[in-house]
Scaffold this motif. Structure first.
Motif, PDB file in Angstrom:
ATOM      1  N   LYS A 257       2.100   4.661   0.940  1.00  0.00           N
ATOM      2  CA  LYS A 257       1.933   5.469   2.151  1.00  0.00           C
ATOM      3  C   LYS A 257       1.330   6.837   1.817  1.00  0.00           C
ATOM      4  O   LYS A 257       1.624   7.422   0.774  1.00  0.00           O
ATOM      5  CB  LYS A 257       3.299   5.638   2.828  1.00  0.00           C
ATOM      6  CG  LYS A 257       3.237   6.196   4.232  1.00  0.00           C
ATOM      7  CD  LYS A 257       4.625   6.210   4.848  1.00  0.00           C
ATOM      8  CE  LYS A 257       4.577   6.718   6.281  1.00  0.00           C
ATOM      9  NZ  LYS A 257       5.942   6.715   6.894  1.00  0.00           N
ATOM     10  N   ASP A 258       0.488   7.304   2.709  1.00  0.00           N
ATOM     11  CA  ASP A 258      -0.118   8.645   2.638  1.00  0.00           C
ATOM     12  C   ASP A 258      -1.210   8.760   1.583  1.00  0.00           C
ATOM     13  O   ASP A 258      -1.713   9.859   1.332  1.00  0.00           O
ATOM     14  CB  ASP A 258       0.941   9.731   2.381  1.00  0.00           C
ATOM     15  CG  ASP A 258       1.955   9.831   3.514  1.00  0.00           C
ATOM     16  OD1 ASP A 258       1.574   9.527   4.658  1.00  0.00           O
ATOM     17  OD2 ASP A 258       3.113  10.202   3.241  1.00  0.00           O
ATOM     18  N   ILE A 259      -1.595   7.655   0.949  1.00  0.00           N
ATOM     19  CA  ILE A 259      -2.759   7.665   0.062  1.00  0.00           C
ATOM     20  C   ILE A 259      -3.910   7.024   0.831  1.00  0.00           C
ATOM     21  O   ILE A 259      -3.840   5.848   1.214  1.00  0.00           O
ATOM     22  CB  ILE A 259      -2.483   6.907  -1.246  1.00  0.00           C
ATOM     23  CG1 ILE A 259      -1.409   7.636  -2.063  1.00  0.00           C
ATOM     24  CG2 ILE A 259      -3.760   6.775  -2.066  1.00  0.00           C
ATOM     25  CD1 ILE A 259      -1.116   6.990  -3.402  1.00  0.00           C
ATOM     26  N   THR A 260      -4.947   7.787   1.073  1.00  0.00           N
ATOM     27  CA  THR A 260      -6.018   7.327   1.955  1.00  0.00           C
ATOM     28  C   THR A 260      -6.978   6.362   1.278  1.00  0.00           C
ATOM     29  O   THR A 260      -7.599   5.536   1.943  1.00  0.00           O
ATOM     30  CB  THR A 260      -6.805   8.537   2.492  1.00  0.00           C
ATOM     31  OG1 THR A 260      -7.313   9.302   1.383  1.00  0.00           O
ATOM     32  CG2 THR A 260      -5.906   9.423   3.339  1.00  0.00           C
ATOM     33  N   ASN A 261      -7.124   6.455  -0.024  1.00  0.00           N
ATOM     34  CA  ASN A 261      -8.023   5.547  -0.734  1.00  0.00           C
ATOM     35  C   ASN A 261      -7.377   4.174  -0.830  1.00  0.00           C
ATOM     36  O   ASN A 261      -6.341   4.017  -1.502  1.00  0.00           O
ATOM     37  CB  ASN A 261      -8.301   6.096  -2.135  1.00  0.00           C
ATOM     38  CG  ASN A 261      -9.353   5.286  -2.871  1.00  0.00           C
ATOM     39  OD1 ASN A 261      -9.323   4.060  -2.875  1.00  0.00           O
ATOM     40  ND2 ASN A 261     -10.276   5.974  -3.527  1.00  0.00           N
ATOM     41  N   PRO A 262      -7.915   3.150  -0.172  1.00  0.00           N
ATOM     42  CA  PRO A 262      -7.250   1.838  -0.154  1.00  0.00           C
ATOM     43  C   PRO A 262      -7.160   1.193  -1.541  1.00  0.00           C
ATOM     44  O   PRO A 262      -6.176   0.515  -1.840  1.00  0.00           O
ATOM     45  CB  PRO A 262      -8.124   1.007   0.794  1.00  0.00           C
ATOM     46  CG  PRO A 262      -9.456   1.687   0.807  1.00  0.00           C
ATOM     47  CD  PRO A 262      -9.170   3.137   0.613  1.00  0.00           C
TER      48      PRO A 262
ATOM     49  N   SER B 295       0.852  -1.183   0.000  1.00  0.00           N
ATOM     50  CA  SER B 295       0.000   0.000   0.000  1.00  0.00           C
ATOM     51  C   SER B 295       0.889   1.235   0.000  1.00  0.00           C
ATOM     52  O   SER B 295       1.849   1.304   0.774  1.00  0.00           O
ATOM     53  CB  SER B 295      -0.917   0.011   1.222  1.00  0.00           C
ATOM     54  OG  SER B 295      -1.731   1.163   1.237  1.00  0.00           O
TER      55      SER B 295
ATOM     56  N   ALA C 284      -4.330   3.096  -3.272  1.00  0.00           N
ATOM     57  CA  ALA C 284      -3.044   2.838  -2.616  1.00  0.00           C
ATOM     58  C   ALA C 284      -2.529   1.443  -2.935  1.00  0.00           C
ATOM     59  O   ALA C 284      -1.349   1.251  -3.253  1.00  0.00           O
ATOM     60  CB  ALA C 284      -3.185   3.016  -1.114  1.00  0.00           C
TER      61      ALA C 284
END
Length: 414
Positions: A344-349, A342, A352
């Motif tokens: 890092k720092d991308i909130t949409n799973p 994933s 990410a």
């Protein structure tokens, strides 16, 4: 089945590191022969094997992200040793899986860095050796058909996964850090990995079968199954072994042949069978297969991986249930920007995970292809070849190919 840091003690981890290093060294030497097309029946295969081997590594990385459920609360994923060995050869296969494990450990914190030797020994060496040995044995006794290669691939992949589980149990018996009865570990590991092996077998057989359906010449394990090509200088040419007309006599309905056809036919008939087959073998580009494989890898890693099972894989489940993870340590790269697949720092799973998968495919493809291209070039340098040229045998084959293409066609000056 990625073993984390702390499962196996330092002495056994170091010993498996030595084994892994030795196996990689042997694999490098063997892969140079496989990439050079040794025994492949033509130099065309030698020129396209290196990029295809890098693609196989990237594809295995991508499909390993697709955990599939196998039992209540347990998932599994492809190991890839059988698939790599059958597609590109056993030595190259060991290197393909080793590259995947290295990228996973360094970039994605998957599999301990101190346990890298354990993982290469278990997931690259054991699976590849067991699968390819069983595959070759089955191919020898089964009918010489393409379907037999697919069947043998299924069985070999199925057996390779519990074989890896047995190997892990043996390593744990030698250097396990938790006091757990080995019998319980053996039963739990083999039991769940037999189920995972079914998924491995299905993925391997489907992939091998798909490549054989369109380009059987690209499958290392299917070499030798193709029918030899036969050169015919005219539609009414007499097949090999048939009675030829008497010298000086010709059938009344046979059309006249151009003067250039006779020398070409004579030289072709005088050539050895192996050289003749090589001289008329068509050189077909593998670009479409490569692009299709890359697209499949990107779709799996960048899209389908979002729907993969979130349940722990076979080793994680057994480790938790049996307590062999009591002394497991956090991964040294746990704070990596790509840890746990994933970004890092991308909130949409979805974004990410998909982006991490695409990055992983690209990185694995670049490293794998780079390794195999270097090996191929070193093979050329050791054999005295110049870039863009072949050995004497290859040049002879290429010359025969041009002669075959020009046979029966008058020259411009004529």
């Amino acid at each position: 089945m990625h073993v984390p840091d702390g499962f196996i003690n330092a002495p056994v981890s170091a010993a498996t590191g030595v084994v892994a290093a030795a196996a990689v060294a042997v694999g490098l030497r063997g892969a140079r022969r496989e990439l050079a097309g040794a025994g492949a029946g033509g130099v065309a295969g030698a020129e396209r094997t290196a990029p295809l081997a890098g693609l196989v590594a990237a594809f295995i990385f991508a499909v390993q992200m697709l955990n599939f459920p196998v039992a209540a609360g347990t998932s599994g994923h492809l190991l890839g040793g059988a698939l790599a060995a059958i597609l590109v050869g056993p030595y190259t296969g060991v290197l393909c899986v080793s590259v995947v494990l290295l990228m996973q450990g360094v970039l994605f914190a998957d599999g301990g860095l101190t346990a890298l030797g354990v993982n290469i020994t278990d997931m690259a060496i054991v699976t590849t050796v067991v699968a390819y040995a069983l595959f070759r044995g089955l191919v020898k006794v089964l009918p010489r058909r393409r379907r037999s290669v697919t069947v043998a691939s299924f069985v070999a992949a199925l057996v390779s996964v519990p074989a890896a589980a047995v190997a892990f149990t043996a390593l744990y018996a030698l250097g396990g850090t938790a006091d757990v009865a080995i019998g319980k570990v053996f039963t739990a590991m083999v039991g769940v990995h037999v189920l995972i092996g079914i998924g491995e077998a299905a993925i391997t057989a489907l992939t091998v079968g798909a490549v054989i359906a369109v380009r059987p010449d690209l499958v290392y394990g299917a070499r030798g199954l193709a029918k030899p090509l036969e050169l015919r200088t005219s539609p009414l040419a007499v097949p090999a072994g048939a009675a030829a007309p008497a010298e000086g006599a010709a059938p009344a309905d046979e059309p006249s042949r151009p003067a250039a056809a006779a020398p070409a036919a004579a030289s072709a008939s005088a050539a050895p069978a192996g050289a003749f087959a090589a001289s008329v073998a068509p050189r077909r580009s593998a670009r479409r297969v490569w692009l299709a494989g890359l697209a499949a890898a990107l779709v799996c890693a960048g899209g389908i991986s979002y729907y993969a099972s979130a349940s722990p894989d076979g080793l994680e489940k057994v480790a938790h249930d049996q307590g062999i993870d009591a002394k497991a340590r956090d991964h040294a790269a746990k704070d990596s920007p790509l840890a746990d697949y994933s970004v890092k720092d991308i909130t949409n799973p979805r974004l990410a995970g998909g982006l991490a998968g695409v990055i992983g495919v690209g990185a694995t493809l670049a490293v794998g292809t780079g390794v195999f291209v270097v090996l191929r070039r070193r093979r050329n340098a050791d054999s005295g070849e110049q870039p863009g040229t072949g050995s004497g045998e290859q040049q002879a084959a290429g010359s025969g190919e041009h002669q075959g293409a020009g046979a029966g066609r008058p020259s411009e000056s004529a």
